[in-house]
Design a protein around this motif. Structure first.
Motif, short mmCIF file in Angstrom:
data_model
loop_
_atom_site.label_atom_id
_atom_site.label_comp_id
_atom_site.label_asym_id
_atom_site.label_seq_id
_atom_site.Cartn_x
_atom_site.Cartn_y
_atom_site.Cartn_z
N MET A 1 92.37 59.34 -28.25
CA MET A 1 92.70 60.74 -27.98
C MET A 1 94.20 60.96 -28.10
O MET A 1 94.99 60.11 -27.69
N ARG A 2 94.57 62.11 -28.68
CA ARG A 2 95.97 62.48 -28.79
C ARG A 2 96.14 63.90 -28.24
O ARG A 2 95.32 64.78 -28.52
N LEU A 3 97.20 64.10 -27.46
CA LEU A 3 97.44 65.37 -26.80
C LEU A 3 98.79 65.95 -27.23
O LEU A 3 99.69 65.20 -27.62
N ILE A 4 98.92 67.26 -27.13
CA ILE A 4 100.22 67.89 -27.27
C ILE A 4 100.42 68.87 -26.11
O ILE A 4 99.44 69.31 -25.48
N GLN A 5 101.67 69.18 -25.85
CA GLN A 5 102.03 70.27 -24.95
C GLN A 5 102.62 71.39 -25.81
O GLN A 5 103.34 71.12 -26.77
N ASP A 19 92.74 67.92 -32.83
CA ASP A 19 91.50 67.81 -33.59
C ASP A 19 91.80 68.22 -35.02
O ASP A 19 91.52 69.35 -35.42
N GLY A 20 92.41 67.30 -35.78
CA GLY A 20 92.83 67.64 -37.13
C GLY A 20 93.94 68.68 -37.09
O GLY A 20 94.97 68.49 -36.44
N ASP A 21 93.74 69.80 -37.77
CA ASP A 21 94.72 70.88 -37.78
C ASP A 21 94.49 71.88 -36.66
O ASP A 21 95.21 72.89 -36.56
N THR A 22 93.52 71.58 -35.81
CA THR A 22 93.17 72.48 -34.71
C THR A 22 93.51 71.83 -33.38
O THR A 22 93.35 70.62 -33.20
N THR A 58 91.11 77.67 -29.02
CA THR A 58 91.83 76.80 -29.95
C THR A 58 93.15 77.44 -30.36
O THR A 58 93.35 78.65 -30.20
N GLU A 59 94.03 76.61 -30.89
CA GLU A 59 95.28 77.06 -31.49
C GLU A 59 95.43 76.36 -32.83
O GLU A 59 94.92 75.25 -33.03
N ASP A 60 96.13 76.99 -33.75
CA ASP A 60 96.39 76.39 -35.05
C ASP A 60 97.65 75.53 -34.95
O ASP A 60 98.73 76.02 -34.59
N TYR A 61 97.51 74.26 -35.27
CA TYR A 61 98.62 73.30 -35.11
C TYR A 61 99.82 73.70 -35.95
O TYR A 61 100.97 73.72 -35.48
N ASP A 62 99.60 74.05 -37.21
CA ASP A 62 100.71 74.41 -38.10
C ASP A 62 101.47 75.62 -37.58
O ASP A 62 102.71 75.68 -37.67
N PHE A 308 99.78 57.60 -34.54
CA PHE A 308 100.28 58.51 -33.51
C PHE A 308 100.20 59.97 -33.93
O PHE A 308 100.71 60.85 -33.24
N GLY A 309 99.58 60.23 -35.07
CA GLY A 309 99.39 61.61 -35.49
C GLY A 309 100.49 62.12 -36.40
O GLY A 309 101.05 61.37 -37.20
N ARG A 310 100.82 63.36 -36.26
CA ARG A 310 101.79 63.98 -37.15
C ARG A 310 103.19 63.39 -36.95
O ARG A 310 103.54 62.96 -35.85
N PRO A 311 104.01 63.40 -38.01
CA PRO A 311 105.35 62.86 -37.89
C PRO A 311 106.26 63.76 -37.06
O PRO A 311 106.00 64.96 -36.88
N LEU A 312 107.33 63.17 -36.59
CA LEU A 312 108.37 63.88 -35.85
C LEU A 312 109.45 64.30 -36.83
O LEU A 312 109.95 63.48 -37.61
N SER A 313 109.84 65.55 -36.78
CA SER A 313 110.84 66.06 -37.71
C SER A 313 111.88 66.87 -36.93
O SER A 313 111.54 67.73 -36.11
#
Length: 331
Positions: A1-5, A19-22, A58-62, A308-313
């Motif tokens: 599982m991966r989480l974001i705030q 959940d992917g892009d969601t 849900t929220e859109d990650y992008d 770890f999911g999406r990269p840090l930029s």
């Protein structure tokens, strides 16, 4: 599982499951810190705590990233209660570098400089048997939560700095329970960011060189740290990649065990204040500075570990020192 705030459009905070892009929004949850402390109090894992609350909406990650609404994956509402620290000389590096390192430390210890001597100690004693304390790693303090940049946002460089160099690392994220016990919440990819020009002048300037902004996230990886990970780091300037390198990490590529690094941080009673958050950078094996790269304002750092999911930029931005050369007042 991966989480974001993240922040909602109305400014309130929320936690989501990636959940992917969601992003599946966790119900009745504003912060990962509170989520973790509630899980500890209930005697269940973070995954089980999320499952018990469920998700709604849900929220859109992008969109969250584009709007600058993604927050570091663990923080404290009072930045003074978030300790940012790190360890160095922890990684063996690639197979080729490993052979070179072992050749360098094979001689008499008296012939080694301080850095190589400490690296040798880590190789020989950084992975003790279970239940025993190993050799201390190099350790440094970076600051409190006020020196953390959001994922995707500007990475401030003070106007007195001589460099803003990336250091791609695994970051351990922790909370202190009500009884003073530290708990590991999970891991994230991080950019520890160091003033390598200042550090190179004299190793005693290391403490100064580390007092710089940093970033970690955007995602919290929940679970055990994989023993062998390969990440990527790159610098993008005016839309073109000017430096890029992969970096090995995880315990298979380290001369210290995770348990040893954690022990030597949390053995200090001042780091056991209930409710506090700790962000521990675990060390790097590559840096563009070592390849002769001089970073510039406007450069974009991109650091990723696929697991770890999406990269840090983050983009380097220059900021003036609030104090500058102003005289200090006396009462």
């Amino acid at each position: 599982m991966r989480l974001i705030q993240f922040e909602r459009k109305d400014g309130t905070r929320a936690v989501g499951v990636v959940d992917g892009d969601t992003i599946q929004v966790v119900q009745n949850t504003e912060t990962v810190r509170r989520l973790a402390l509630d899980a500890i109090a209930a005697g269940r894992s973070l995954t089980d705590e999320v499952a018990s609350r469920g998700t709604s909406g849900t929220e859109d990650y992008d969109t969250l990233l584009a709007d600058g609404r993604v927050l570091p994956p663990l923080d404290h509402e009072d930045p003074a209660h978030c300790v940012i620290a790190g360890t160095g000389l922890t990684h063996i590096g690639s197979a080729a570098a490993r052979g070179q390192m072992h050749a360098k430390i094979a001689g008499a210890e008296a012939d080694l400089n301080d850095s190589m001597r400490m690296f040798k100690w880590g190789v020989e004693g950084g992975k003790p048997e279970d239940g025993k304390a190993g050799v201390q790693p190099e350790w440094f303090y970076k600051g409190d939560g006020s020196i953390v940049a959001r994922p995707g946002q500007g990475l401030p460089m003070p106007d007195f700095a001589e460099d803003s160099g990336e250091e791609p690392e695994v970051v351990g994220l922790y909370v202190i329970a009500d009884d003073g016990t530290p708990w590991r919440v999970g891991f994230a990819v991080g950019n520890e960011t160091t003033d390598h020009v200042t550090e190179k002048k004299n190793y005693l300037y290391l403490a100064h060189a580390k007092l710089r902004f940093c970033a970690y996230g955007p995602e919290l990886f929940v679970g055990d740290l994989p023993s062998d990970l390969t990440g990527h780091a790159r610098i993008i300037r005016n839309g073109e990649t000017v430096w890029e390198k992969s970096f090995p990490t995880g315990e298979d590529n380290m001369c210290h065990s995770l348990a040893n690094l954690e022990y030597h941080h949390f053995k200090y009673d001042q780091f056991l204040r209930p409710g506090d958050v700790h962000v521990q950078f675990m060390g790097t094996s590559v840096a563009s500075f070592g390849d002769g790269i001089k970073t510039e304002v406007g450069d974009v750092f991109e650091i990723g570990i696929p697991e770890f999911g999406r990269p840090l930029s983050n983009t380097i931005v220059m900021v003036p020192s609030r104090q500058g050369l102003k005289k200090i007042n006396a009462l």
